[in-house]
Write a protein that holds these residues in place. Structure first.
Motif, PDB file in Angstrom:
ATOM      1  N   TYR A   5      65.840  31.036  33.380  1.00 19.07           N
ATOM      2  CA  TYR A   5      65.657  31.990  34.474  1.00 19.07           C
ATOM      3  C   TYR A   5      66.724  33.070  34.422  1.00 19.07           C
ATOM      4  CZ  TYR A   5      66.108  34.002  39.111  1.00 19.07           C
ATOM      5  OH  TYR A   5      66.241  34.895  40.143  1.00 19.07           O
ATOM      6  N   PHE A   6      67.975  32.697  34.241  1.00 19.59           N
ATOM      7  CA  PHE A   6      69.032  33.704  34.214  1.00 19.59           C
ATOM      8  C   PHE A   6      68.925  34.592  32.970  1.00 19.59           C
ATOM      9  CE2 PHE A   6      71.184  30.958  37.334  1.00 19.59           C
ATOM     10  CZ  PHE A   6      71.611  31.918  38.226  1.00 19.59           C
ATOM     11  N   ALA A   7      68.373  34.044  31.887  1.00 18.00           N
ATOM     12  CA  ALA A   7      68.256  34.840  30.663  1.00 18.00           C
ATOM     13  C   ALA A   7      67.077  35.802  30.705  1.00 18.00           C
ATOM     14  CB  ALA A   7      68.115  33.913  29.459  1.00 18.00           C
ATOM     15  N   THR A   8      65.996  35.389  31.360  1.00 19.12           N
ATOM     16  CA  THR A   8      64.780  36.200  31.324  1.00 19.12           C
ATOM     17  C   THR A   8      64.388  36.790  32.670  1.00 19.12           C
ATOM     18  OG1 THR A   8      63.315  34.331  31.801  1.00 19.12           O
ATOM     19  CG2 THR A   8      63.915  34.705  29.489  1.00 19.12           C
ATOM     20  N   VAL A  48      76.938  25.550  36.941  1.00 19.61           N
ATOM     21  CA  VAL A  48      76.178  26.364  35.991  1.00 19.61           C
ATOM     22  C   VAL A  48      75.716  27.658  36.645  1.00 19.61           C
ATOM     23  CG1 VAL A  48      74.073  26.464  34.601  1.00 19.61           C
ATOM     24  CG2 VAL A  48      75.473  24.387  34.606  1.00 19.61           C
ATOM     25  N   THR A  49      75.220  27.586  37.867  1.00 21.34           N
ATOM     26  CA  THR A  49      74.742  28.778  38.561  1.00 21.34           C
ATOM     27  C   THR A  49      75.874  29.776  38.789  1.00 21.34           C
ATOM     28  OG1 THR A  49      73.024  27.487  39.672  1.00 21.34           O
ATOM     29  CG2 THR A  49      73.584  29.617  40.641  1.00 21.34           C
ATOM     30  N   THR A  50      77.037  29.270  39.189  1.00 21.46           N
ATOM     31  CA  THR A  50      78.193  30.151  39.403  1.00 21.46           C
ATOM     32  C   THR A  50      78.569  30.874  38.116  1.00 21.46           C
ATOM     33  OG1 THR A  50      79.026  28.682  41.141  1.00 21.46           O
ATOM     34  CG2 THR A  50      80.584  30.245  40.168  1.00 21.46           C
ATOM     35  N   THR A  57      78.217  36.394  35.081  1.00 23.51           N
ATOM     36  CA  THR A  57      77.997  37.268  33.919  1.00 23.51           C
ATOM     37  C   THR A  57      76.643  37.960  33.965  1.00 23.51           C
ATOM     38  OG1 THR A  57      77.125  35.388  32.654  1.00 23.51           O
ATOM     39  CG2 THR A  57      79.493  35.844  32.476  1.00 23.51           C
ATOM     40  N   LEU A  58      76.002  37.908  35.127  1.00 18.35           N
ATOM     41  CA  LEU A  58      74.669  38.484  35.267  1.00 18.35           C
ATOM     42  C   LEU A  58      74.732  40.007  35.142  1.00 18.35           C
ATOM     43  CD1 LEU A  58      71.779  37.436  35.898  1.00 18.35           C
ATOM     44  CD2 LEU A  58      72.224  38.017  38.279  1.00 18.35           C
ATOM     45  N   VAL A  59      73.796  40.571  34.385  1.00 22.09           N
ATOM     46  CA  VAL A  59      73.756  42.022  34.197  1.00 22.09           C
ATOM     47  C   VAL A  59      72.606  42.656  34.965  1.00 22.09           C
ATOM     48  CG1 VAL A  59      74.876  41.929  31.940  1.00 22.09           C
ATOM     49  CG2 VAL A  59      72.389  41.775  32.084  1.00 22.09           C
ATOM     50  N   VAL A  85      68.350  38.400  42.388  1.00 19.20           N
ATOM     51  CA  VAL A  85      68.588  37.015  41.991  1.00 19.20           C
ATOM     52  C   VAL A  85      69.004  36.181  43.199  1.00 19.20           C
ATOM     53  CG1 VAL A  85      70.054  35.511  40.605  1.00 19.20           C
ATOM     54  CG2 VAL A  85      69.134  37.607  39.612  1.00 19.20           C
ATOM     55  N   ILE A  86      69.879  36.733  44.029  1.00 17.81           N
ATOM     56  CA  ILE A  86      70.312  36.007  45.227  1.00 17.81           C
ATOM     57  C   ILE A  86      69.122  35.706  46.128  1.00 17.81           C
ATOM     58  CG2 ILE A  86      71.632  36.216  47.365  1.00 17.81           C
ATOM     59  CD1 ILE A  86      73.730  37.767  45.802  1.00 17.81           C
TER      60      ILE A  86
END
Length: 744
Positions: free
Chosen positions: A191-194, A228-230, A235-237, A243-244
């Motif tokens: 999810y965080f990658a895509t 992991v979520t933190t 590093t989220l771009v 996302v929040i």
């Protein structure tokens, strides 16, 4: 062919890069991995695959309990989960399924097996085998994506599926079902990658399935997810606000799904103290050296490493430790071929540290020596709802094993980067062999005959055809000999009547009390009266099962039937079936006593009145101080001549009497007579005569802290009220912790 396999396994991938959809090749890949782990699981547990319907791995304690729970879940799923929590044991308590794991996260998959085969053991054994497959395949998904290497994924899958820890937990299916963790983390990383909401949905589903398979993991795995979520969010771009919002919506939906289950446990805690003492938690916490303590069942290390404390065999294997250490060190090295792994190492290193710290529980010990009297675990006990219901903090070790496995796959990836393909494959093959050898242990198979022995089968078949009503089965087994009790519980699937007996993570004071009184044969009349008052309709006696109860003498075993037959006035009939019998009890026909609050009665201030007693009059104040911890007692066994008198200033209409026995479980009056005198005490009118045990048992169920015996009195004008205990018992005093009166 070898080259094709090698190219497939070593095909490079990018760190944390996931496809937006699962292509056909990926489906085939997943199918191959699942198939490989299925075959491996069958080999590792041989010959279980040939005895799925008539044996259980480990023993007939918790595995048989979980078999019964899965079968009960399957039955309730067919009816939309109606009545799920009121499982047919520990009658008359409600929400009794909440006394242990509900296993719904497993039952959703095993229920169809139960429906098709009608054999609960096939469903349990299928789940047992699937726990290997899920752990291995789930870790393959996670680590192959994190490292970009299928070989590293296989190394991680084998390590996680065949942890040495499984040897110590082979009887706890709910603990073995830890494989949803890597699946959930795989989906979370994806999810965080895509940014795909489908991946977030996959995470939510996997997280819920993990928590619904083992309530412990709701807490433990949530900590890993938070770490992991933190890290991912830092590093989220992409748009953080989106996302929040999506994470918040997912969390709310997950909470909405969890609330009905949470309510079942909260409702159960209202009627039973479903919490663990700090002493229990300390006993089942890890020592700092527990990670070098191994189950004696391990083939290689079982007779070498110490077994440690209960639930303290947390040895992960030297191979896993060594490769994880190698992965942690080399993850920060840059190579020409491999991806950067330092961030993954930091994140999962933190996950491992968190798991290790919390596995130590409320106190820090090293080699059995206490170093700290209190740890952060104590603080969390005070602020995290429900954490005080978890007895075994050492199971946080699963989070440690999860982290070690990920770190080990980083080490496997670096081997691939440092060495030629063939050499790297050989090294990884050796490493996975070490993992399998270190985790190897024999699987004990316990036969269990689906159908009961003939006389029991006949009794239960008769019971199945009778009108609804609760039953109790004798002998009542203590918790340290649970096999017979689990037989009784399992048979409820056949005769469909709830039973007073039960075995679970918690027990009931009622069962413990009846277990004590089954050896007091002169009190069986009171026992039957108490059972009738609670609504029990059938008493099942398996005389042949008394041979499994060494705490009863041979003469006592025959005395059980004699004592029951002597109560013919309380029996409708006895139905014999060889060495098994079913006694049908008469319905309880005495009027119920409403609470004084519901009747609008007025309480009496006894501190202003004169009270005297036949024994220990100077202690009567202890029964009037409102403190359930203090008591008045005869300080001698009941002999039938004990009394208490209350003198009023003028004739009074006393409507209700309450004798609370607090912690004096067995000190109820065997025979209670209440008399009133409207003059100087020369003549008395009998206002009540009855046995104390039925009211005592009602108090055990509904008000176990105070154990009240409530007595309603007819209209009277009493200036002196006298309570007489006219029964006899060679073992117990007459005690009153609190005495209360109410007037009309």
């Amino acid at each position: 062919m070898v080259r094709r396999i090698t190219d497939l396994l070593f095909k490079p991938g990018r760190l944390a890069t996931f496809r937006s959809s699962l292509e056909a090749t990926s489906l085939r890949e997943v199918a191959l991995v699942v198939g490989a782990f299925t075959v491996t699981a069958c080999v590792a547990t041989y010959p279980l695959i040939f005895h799925l319907g008539d044996t259980l791995p480990s023993d007939l304690g918790d595995p048989l309990l979980n078999t019964w729970i899965l079968a009960w879940d399957a039955d309730r799923i067919r009816y939309g989960l109606q009545g799920l929590w009121d499982a047919p044991m520990f009658y008359p308590y409600v929400n009794t399924l909440a006394y242990s794991e509900h296993l719904l996260g497993v039952a959703v998959f095993t229920a169809p097996i139960q429906w098709v085969t009608g054999n609960p053991m096939i469903g349990y054994n299928a789940a047992f085998l699937a726990s290997f497959v899920l752990a291995g395949s789930g870790m393959y998904l996670l680590t192959s994506s994190l490292t970009g290497s299928r070989v590293a994924g296989l190394v991680g899958g084998i390590a996680f599926a065949f942890l040495p820890y499984r040897a110590d937990q082979s009887g706890h299916l709910q603990v073995l079902m830890y494989g949803w963790m890597p699946v959930a983390l795989w989906a979370l990383h994806r999810y965080f990658a895509t940014g795909k909401r489908l991946a977030l949905t996959g995470f939510a589903v996997a997280f819920l399935l993990q928590g619904f398979s083992n309530g412990y993991f709701f807490y433990f795995f949530a900590a890993a997810v938070l770490v992991v979520t933190t890290a991912e969010f830092a590093t989220l771009v992409r748009s953080r606000s989106r996302v929040i919002l999506e994470l918040a919506v997912a969390a709310l939906l997950m909470m909405a799904v969890t609330i009905p289950v949470l309510k079942g446990y909260l409702d159960a805690r209202e009627t039973q103290p479903l919490y663990r003492t700090r002493g229990e938690m300390v006993m089942y916490s890890a020592d700092t050296l527990s990670y070098f303590h191994a189950s004696p069942r391990l083939t290689v290390w079982g007779n070498v490493l110490p077994p440690g404390k209960p639930e303290g065999a947390l040895f992960p294997g030297f191979g896993l430790l060594a490769l994880a250490a190698f992965g942690l060190v080399t993850a920060f090295m840059r190579t020409q071929r491999g991806p950067r792994l330092g961030r993954v190492a930091v994140v999962y290193g933190v996950v491992g540290v968190v798991g290790f710290a919390f596995s130590l529980g409320p106190e820090l010990t090293h080699g059995g020596t206490r170093l700290l009297e209190s740890t952060p675990y104590d603080w969390f006990l005070g602020v995290v709802p429900g954490l005080d219901g978890l007895r075994v903090p050492s199971r946080w070790a699963v989070i440690v094993f999860l982290a070690l496995t990920v770190l080990a796959t980083l080490g496997a990836r670096r081997l691939i980067d440092f060495f030629p393909k063939r050499v790297a494959m050989a090294l990884c093959a050796v490493i996975t062999t070490v993992f399998i050898v270190e985790g190897a242990h024999p699987v004990t198979l316990e036969p269990f005959i689906q159908r009961a022995i003939p006389q029991e089968r006949a009794a239960y078949e008769w019971l199945r055809q009778q009108p609804a009503g609760a039953a109790i089965v004798f002998p009542i087994q203590p918790r340290d000999t649970i096999v017979n009790t689990m037989r009784y519980v399992y048979r409820t699937l056949e005769h469909r009547h709830p039973i007073v007996n039960g075995y679970s993570g918690f027990s009931t004071t009622l069962v413990q009390t009846l277990q004590r009184f089954q050896r007091e044969f002169d009190e069986y009349g009171d026992v039957l009266r108490g059972l009738r008052k609670l609504g029990v309709r059938y008493v099942v006696v398996h005389e042949h099962r008394y041979q499994d109860t060494p705490w009863m003498r041979a003469a006592d075993r025959s005395a059980v039937m004699t004592a029951l037959r002597a109560e013919s006035d309380q029996l409708v009939a006895r139905h014999p079936f060889g060495s098994s019998s079913v006694f049908e009890l008469r319905p309880w026909n005495e009027p119920t006593v409403d609470s004084p609050e519901d009747q609008g009665l007025t309480p009496v201030d006894l501190s202003t009145l004169e009270l005297t007693a036949s024994h220990e009059s100077d202690r009567l104040q202890n029964a009037l101080d409102g403190n359930v911890a203090t008591r008045w007692t005869t300080d001698r066994p009941q002999a039938g001549d004990e009394w208490i008198e209350v003198v009023f200033e003028h004739p009074t209409d006393v409507a209700h009497v309450r004798l609370s026995m607090g912690s004096s479980l067995y000190d109820h009056p065997r025979q209670l007579v209440v008399e009133g005198s409207d003059d100087d005490g020369q003549t008395y009118t009998e206002l009540y005569r009855g046995h104390g045990f039925p009211g005592f048992m009602l108090g055990l169920v509904h008000e176990p802290d105070s154990l009240p015996v409530d007595v309603g009195l007819p209209p009277n004008r009493s200036r002196i009220l006298r309570f007489q205990q006219t029964g006899r018992t060679p073992s117990f005093y007459w005690s009153i912790h609190d005495l209360h009166l109410w007037t009309r």
